[in-house]
Scaffold this motif. Structure first.
Motif, short mmCIF file in Angstrom:
data_model
loop_
_atom_site.label_atom_id
_atom_site.label_comp_id
_atom_site.label_asym_id
_atom_site.label_seq_id
_atom_site.Cartn_x
_atom_site.Cartn_y
_atom_site.Cartn_z
N ALA A 180 24.07 21.96 -18.13
CA ALA A 180 23.36 21.65 -16.87
C ALA A 180 23.30 20.14 -16.69
CB ALA A 180 21.95 22.23 -16.91
N LEU A 181 23.53 19.69 -15.47
CA LEU A 181 23.48 18.25 -15.19
C LEU A 181 22.07 17.88 -14.74
CD1 LEU A 181 26.88 17.71 -13.34
CD2 LEU A 181 26.31 17.07 -15.69
N ASN A 182 21.22 17.55 -15.71
CA ASN A 182 19.86 17.12 -15.41
C ASN A 182 19.87 15.59 -15.38
OD1 ASN A 182 19.28 19.81 -15.58
ND2 ASN A 182 18.44 19.70 -17.65
N LEU A 183 19.94 15.03 -14.19
CA LEU A 183 20.25 13.61 -14.04
C LEU A 183 19.10 12.81 -13.47
CD1 LEU A 183 23.70 14.19 -12.30
CD2 LEU A 183 23.30 13.86 -14.75
N MET A 184 19.11 11.53 -13.84
CA MET A 184 18.19 10.58 -13.22
C MET A 184 19.03 9.38 -12.78
SD MET A 184 15.26 8.45 -15.12
CE MET A 184 14.82 6.86 -14.48
N LEU A 185 18.76 8.90 -11.57
CA LEU A 185 19.53 7.80 -10.99
C LEU A 185 18.66 6.56 -10.90
CD1 LEU A 185 22.36 7.34 -9.76
CD2 LEU A 185 21.42 8.00 -7.55
N MET A 186 19.20 5.45 -11.40
CA MET A 186 18.48 4.18 -11.35
C MET A 186 19.34 3.11 -10.69
SD MET A 186 16.68 3.86 -15.10
CE MET A 186 15.75 2.40 -14.62
N GLY A 187 18.68 2.06 -10.21
CA GLY A 187 19.39 0.94 -9.60
C GLY A 187 18.42 0.13 -8.76
N LEU A 188 18.65 -1.16 -8.68
CA LEU A 188 17.78 -2.02 -7.87
C LEU A 188 18.01 -1.75 -6.38
CD1 LEU A 188 18.25 -5.39 -9.82
CD2 LEU A 188 16.20 -3.97 -9.79
N PRO A 189 17.08 -2.16 -5.51
CA PRO A 189 17.28 -2.00 -4.06
C PRO A 189 18.61 -2.63 -3.64
CG PRO A 189 15.05 -2.77 -4.51
CD PRO A 189 15.79 -2.81 -5.81
N GLY A 190 19.39 -1.89 -2.85
CA GLY A 190 20.66 -2.43 -2.37
C GLY A 190 21.84 -2.13 -3.28
N ALA A 191 21.58 -1.48 -4.43
CA ALA A 191 22.67 -1.22 -5.39
C ALA A 191 23.57 -0.06 -4.94
CB ALA A 191 22.11 -0.93 -6.78
#
Length: 221
Positions: free
Chosen positions: A3-14
């Motif tokens: 199962a793809l249990n994902l979390m997405l991160m990145g600064l504003p505008g990324a």
């Protein structure tokens, strides 16, 4: 199949929003954005939604335990059994630890954390480049969508432009610094757990998604 249990991160505008849409379309996992699930919990008058509403109505920040409860309720729903994409949660280490605990309890532990990395100077350029024609409201960007003739609006021929407060360098710089401060402990936390995957966000959008696909296809097989 994992199962793809994902979390997405990145600064504003990324470019997080764009990549989130593509991940959801390609891998058919529900996009769990904290803003959306908060609104849904409040609208549906769930126990946690009513608690959150009481804080919001008083103009106060919703405490971690209520935010965690709303996320837990959403992760417990049937459509997340084959995976999900978390966006906007966790925001701090206490929430990350709560997510780890609920993941074990619900059998929804994270498979991967994807961080779209763009250096802050490039982001400053991206985020402060927007300007608007004062006469007709047409929107331009110094890098990505400049006027055809310098200083003249393509639509109405006006010569006066302005920037929204949100787009001014001092405001953007502050927002990036706040987010960087918030994200750094989380990046360390997930790095220690061997869950973190760094993606170079300084590339064209399609190339960023190709790198995301490589990671997700490896995880799924």
């Amino acid at each position: 199949m994992t199962a793809l249990n994902l979390m997405l991160m990145g600064l504003p505008g990324a470019g997080k929003g764009t990549q989130a849409e593509r991940i959801v379309d390609q891998y058919h996992v529900p996009h769990i954005s904290t803003g959306d699930i908060f609104r849904a919990a409040i609208k549906n008058e769930t126990e946690m939604g009513l608690k959150a509403k009481a804080f919001i109505d008083r103009g106060e920040l919703v405490p971690d335990e209520v935010t965690n409860g709303i996320v837990r309720d959403r992760l417990a729903e049937a459509d997340t059994a084959q995976g999900f994409l978390l966006d906007g949660f966790p925001r701090n280490l206490a929430q990350a630890e709560a997510l780890e605990k609920m993941g074990k309890e619900l059998n929804r532990s994270l498979t991967a954390v994807i961080n779209i990395h763009v250096d802050p100077d490039s982001l400053l350029e991206r985020l402060t480049g927007r300007y608007i024609c004062r006469n007709c409201g047409a929107t331009y960007h110094k890098l990505f969508n400049p006027t055809k003739t310098d200083g003249t609006c393509d639509r109405c021929g006006g010569h006066e432009f302005y920037q929204r407060e949100d787009d001014k360098p001092a405001t953007v710089k502050n927002r990036l610094e706040v987010n960087l401060k918030m994200n750094t402990p989380l990046i360390d936390f997930y790095q220690q757990q061997n869950l973190l995957h760094e993606i170079n966000g300084n590339q064209p959008i399609d190339d960023v998604f190709t790198d995301v696909q490589k990671i997700l296809n490896d995880l799924r097989n």
